[in-house]
Each structure stands twice: as C-alpha cells, then as structure tokens.
Design an enzyme around this catalytic site. Structure first.
Site, PDB file in Angstrom:
ATOM      1  CG  ASP A   1      -2.057  -0.794   1.099  1.00 11.62           C
ATOM      2  OD1 ASP A   1      -2.168  -1.572   0.010  1.00 11.62           O
ATOM      3  OD2 ASP A   1      -2.912  -1.006   2.083  1.00 11.62           O
ATOM      4  CG  ASP A   2       0.227   3.751   2.239  1.00 17.71           C
ATOM      5  OD1 ASP A   2      -0.800   3.445   1.875  1.00 17.71           O
ATOM      6  OD2 ASP A   2       0.548   3.768   3.450  1.00 17.71           O
TER       7      ASP A   2
ATOM      8  CG  HIS B   1      -4.472   2.746  -0.948  1.00 17.14           C
ATOM      9  ND1 HIS B   1      -5.396   1.842  -0.124  1.00 17.14           N
ATOM     10  CD2 HIS B   1      -3.401   3.047   0.368  1.00 17.14           C
ATOM     11  CE1 HIS B   1      -4.882   1.790   1.087  1.00 17.14           C
ATOM     12  NE2 HIS B   1      -3.972   2.672   1.645  1.00 17.14           N
TER      13      HIS B   1
ATOM     14  CG  HIS C   1      -3.329   6.807   2.985  1.00 17.03           C
ATOM     15  ND1 HIS C   1      -3.684   7.055   4.462  1.00 17.03           N
ATOM     16  CD2 HIS C   1      -2.961   5.777   2.613  1.00 17.03           C
ATOM     17  CE1 HIS C   1      -3.623   5.692   4.750  1.00 17.03           C
ATOM     18  NE2 HIS C   1      -3.101   4.825   3.637  1.00 17.03           N
TER      19      HIS C   1
ATOM     20  CG  HIS D   1       2.344  -0.036   4.496  1.00 17.00           C
ATOM     21  ND1 HIS D   1       2.075  -0.816   5.448  1.00 17.00           N
ATOM     22  CD2 HIS D   1       1.142   0.886   4.335  1.00 17.00           C
ATOM     23  CE1 HIS D   1       0.622  -0.780   6.137  1.00 17.00           C
ATOM     24  NE2 HIS D   1       0.148   0.081   5.284  1.00 17.00           N
TER      25      HIS D   1
END
Length: 467
Positions: free
Chosen positions: A45-46, A96, A100, A189
C-alpha cells in the site's frame, strides 16, 4: 442538541462503523484470505515511492514473485514510469484512493472521484484500468458495496505495523514468519509518506521481506498476485462439497464401514487400503471364462471392492472426469500385485473359481489380467447405473456451463471384471503343485496399464459391492 447528537451517532454507525465491522470480521463483499495449497499473496500500500518501490521490484524479480500494489493516486501521478514497470513485470496495480484519506470522512461522490482520478492515472501509464480497490485503513462506508460494483474490494489476512520504523527489521521478520502459510494475503507498505507512517520504514520491510521470500521459496510456496489468488480460491471453493453433500458422503462412508464389518471384508494393504475382498457364493450371470470354463450361480468367488474413502479423496480434487479415472487406474496399478498375492495366499479362497468385481474402470483393465464382461440388462444393471449416477452428482463439483451436456458425454457404463483363480495363482507364482516360495509379485508386463488405456478411460465411481 441531544437529539442531534443521537442522530449523528446513528448515521455514523450505519454509514461507517457497521459496514466496516461486517466487512473486516465476516469478509462480506470483500476478499481477505485465500483457500489454496501453496500460494501467498503479497500486497503493498501507499506507493509508489521513487526510492523504495524500485528496490522492492528488484527483490520480487529475484524471487520470481508477483505482487499487488494499491497505489495512492497522488504518488502514482508523480511516478508513472514505476507504474509502467510494475505492469511490464507482471504485477497487479490496484487503487488506494487519490489521497490517503478514510472513506468514513468522505461522501460517496467524493470516494468515486478519488477512485476515478486514480484509475485514469493508472490507465495512462499502463493502458489498463485497475480492477481492484483497497480503501485506506481498510475502512468502507455503506455505499462502497453498491457504488464500487465494478471493483473487487481487497482487504488482508495479516498486517504487521511495518509503517513504523521503530518496529525494526528483526521483529518485523518474526511477525511475518508467523504468517508463512498458504492463502495469506499480506499487507505491507512500500512508501512512508502518508499520515502516521515513517519515511524510512520501508527499509526494514525490504530486509524482512527478503528473509520471508527466501524461507517461503525454500518451503515450496509461490508468491502470486491477487488475481491468481482469487482464481485459485474460486476453483477450490467450487470443488468443496456443500453441507448436504457432506452429510450424504458421511452417511455413505458410514454405510460402507458397516458393510465391511457385517460381511467381514478383508483389507488389502495398511491403514489406507485400495482394495477389500470377501469370499462368497456367486449369484450373477453366467460368464464364459474361456477354455471350456464357466462361472455359474452357486460357484465360490472372491468378490473385490475398491475402497470408497480413497475414491472420495480422489474425486474431491476435482478436475475433468478423465483425470479422476487416470488417478484411480494408477492406484489400481500399484495395488493389484498385493491384491493378487494376498488372495492367492488366503486359505479361505483356495476353492474359489474366480475373482470378480463390478466397476467403471473397464478400459485398460484387461492389461491387468482381467476379462471384461458387459453386464446383462436387468435389475442389477439398472440399480448399479442409478447408484453411480447419484454418487457422481454428490462427489463431483458443479461446474459452470451446460451440466446436462457435460453429463451426456460421461457414459455410466459399469462392467464386470473377472479373473480365474488359476490366472491369479499363475501371475503370483502360486500354481497348485508349484513352488509356494516363488515370486509373489505379478509380472510387470502383465500388470502395467498403458497411458493410452488410461487416457480414454471413463468417469470412475463404484458401488458398495463393486471394485
């Protein structure tokens, strides 16, 4: 004021809290863990991050591992060349959000805009739109289930806190090793530039991940993208029996156990026998066994049975019916020498005229030394066909497509297999008057079933009183 707060609580509960709780706890409308034998899904993620994501891609390439990247749109927009590399090297790119930000704090229209904007960025870089979505922190709102129907929501089965650098590579490794198991969907991540994360935390993640990949590869695991994990899981679910079928199978196996006990069938082999047999009086059709010999009602025979628990285990692996037939034939091929040897040495079978069974495995059975006899039309033939048809529906999974057409191509055509006891003794070196210490293993050239015979074998299922 009190009523306003109460209404606010109700709205927050139904819009945000309950959907998140249901999806995280019960997996409603989301994918969070696979049902597979040796696959693990790595998800990140991210990102993308210009420093750590290329290093991560290098690491994955060394271990021939595929992964799924849930990218933040604002980061993806700044690093399109990394998206292009992910796509080129066979990884899956998911969404995603553009920033965020939790879906709990956004209206449904805002969530759609975030997703659409990120989807456009990915399409521009790779030529394809994403099909998977992971909301930040895994938090969904009430409208995500209906408004995002064109996207598969992906959560995770294991999360490790790798966004905090103070965790350290060694502690992270220990946590990850506890989740070295098939079906796991790991959340890691590759970027530390989001709220609450440490910018250099991915450094520890890369160290721990390399150890994880090395150990997983040593143990024979495969690291796959989320699309393959979902596909394999769906295939395995399709092969699983429902509650009713499980009950039927359990009763069927219980019946077989009782049948073996009441009629004192003898197992051939150890704890997991392939065959059972009993000595009994023959009550079937007349059979010409050649050389002037006939099998008639009232003769003593050895009635052989294929183990139905083994049949159920083989059928549960699914696949085309011919594959089940091939696996059963190969089990027979391994077990028949021991079957013949045990029967030839059994004093109770001394006066038997033949070894007899009824089976679907008839193509190629002559290569084991059996004579193949078509069942006469009548009550036994009809009941055997009915039993086999019902059994096949219970044991085999439902498949997409025209089931009627599929069944029509599977001939339910049981035959009788007959082998004279003289032939049994000849193949085991126990001819009457011969040397009882002779080789008790059947001649390989007489027992090997060719691949050609296996390849065109029909679906194989058997009755309680058959092979």
């Amino acid at each position: 004021m009190e009523n306003l707060l109460l209404w606010g609580f109700y709205i927050l509960t139904f819009y945000a809290f309950l959907p998140g709780l249901v999806s995280r706890t019960f997996g409603f409308r989301v994918f969070k863990k696979g049902r597979v034998e040796r696959e693990i899904a790595l998800t990140f993620d991210d990102g993308p991050d210009p420093v750590y994501t290329p290093r991560l891609l290098d690491l994955l390439k060394r271990y021939n591992a595929k992964a799924t990247f849930f990218v933040v749109g604002v980061h993806a927009e700044q690093n399109p060349e990394i998206l292009e590399r992910m796509h080129r090297e066979g990884h899956i790119i998911g969404i995603h959000n553009y920033v965020h930000k939790t879906n709990w704090l956004m209206r449904p229209k805002s969530v759609r805009k975030q997703i659409h904007r990120t989807s456009e960025i990915v399409k521009k870089a790779t030529g394809e739109r994403p099909a998977y979505y992971r909301p930040p922190w895994g938090i969904v709102n009430l409208f995500d289930f209906s408004n995002l129907g064109y996207l598969q929501i992906i959560l995770w089965s294991a999360m490790f806190g790798d966004w905090r650098i103070r965790l350290g590579a060694d502690r992270l490794t220990k946590r990850m090793m506890r989740k070295l198991a098939p079906g796991e969907v790991l959340l890691l991540h590759d970027c530390g530039h989001t709220f609450g994360a440490d910018a250099d935390a991915p450094q520890n993640m890369l160290i721990a991940l390399e150890r994880y990949l090395e150990e997983g590869t040593r143990r024979g695991y495969r690291f796959v993208a989320i699309d393959e994990m979902i596909r394999l899981t769906d295939e395995n679910k399709a092969r699983e029996l429902g509650p009713f079928k499980r009950l039927i199978v359990a009763l069927w196996l219980l019946y077989e156990k009782a049948f073996h006990a009441v009629f004192r069938l003898k197992p051939v082999g150890g704890e997991n026998p392939t065959f059972h047999y009993r000595v009994r009086t023959y009550a079937g059709q007349h059979v010409d066994m050649g050389e002037g010999r006939q099998l008639k009602k009232g003769d003593t025979i050895v009635e052989i049975h294929f183990d139905n628990r083994m049949l159920q285990n083989i059928a549960s692996h699914g696949g085309p019916p011919v594959h089940t037939a091939i696996r059963l034939l190969r089990e027979m091929e391994k077990a028949i020498p021991q079957l013949l040897s045990q029967i030839a040495a059994d004093p109770e079978a001394e006066n038997a005229r033949a070894m007899v069974g009824v089976t679907m495995i008839h193509r190629g059975a002559d290569r084991f030394g059996f004579q193949i006899v078509k069942l006469e039309k009548g009550w036994f033939d009809r009941m055997t066909r009915l039993y086999l048809r019902l059994l096949m529906r219970v044991l085999t999974p439902k498949k997409k497509g025209n089931r009627k057409k599929e069944r029509g191509s599977e001939a339910i055509n049981p035959h009788m297999l007959v082998m004279t006891m003289d032939r049994v003794r000849q193949m085991t070196g126990r001819e009457r008057g011969g040397d009882s210490s002779a080789n008790t293993q059947a001649a390989p050239d007489k027992l090997q079933a060719s691949d050609e015979a296996m390849g065109d074998a029909p679906t194989v299922v058997n009755s309680p009183s058959a092979i």
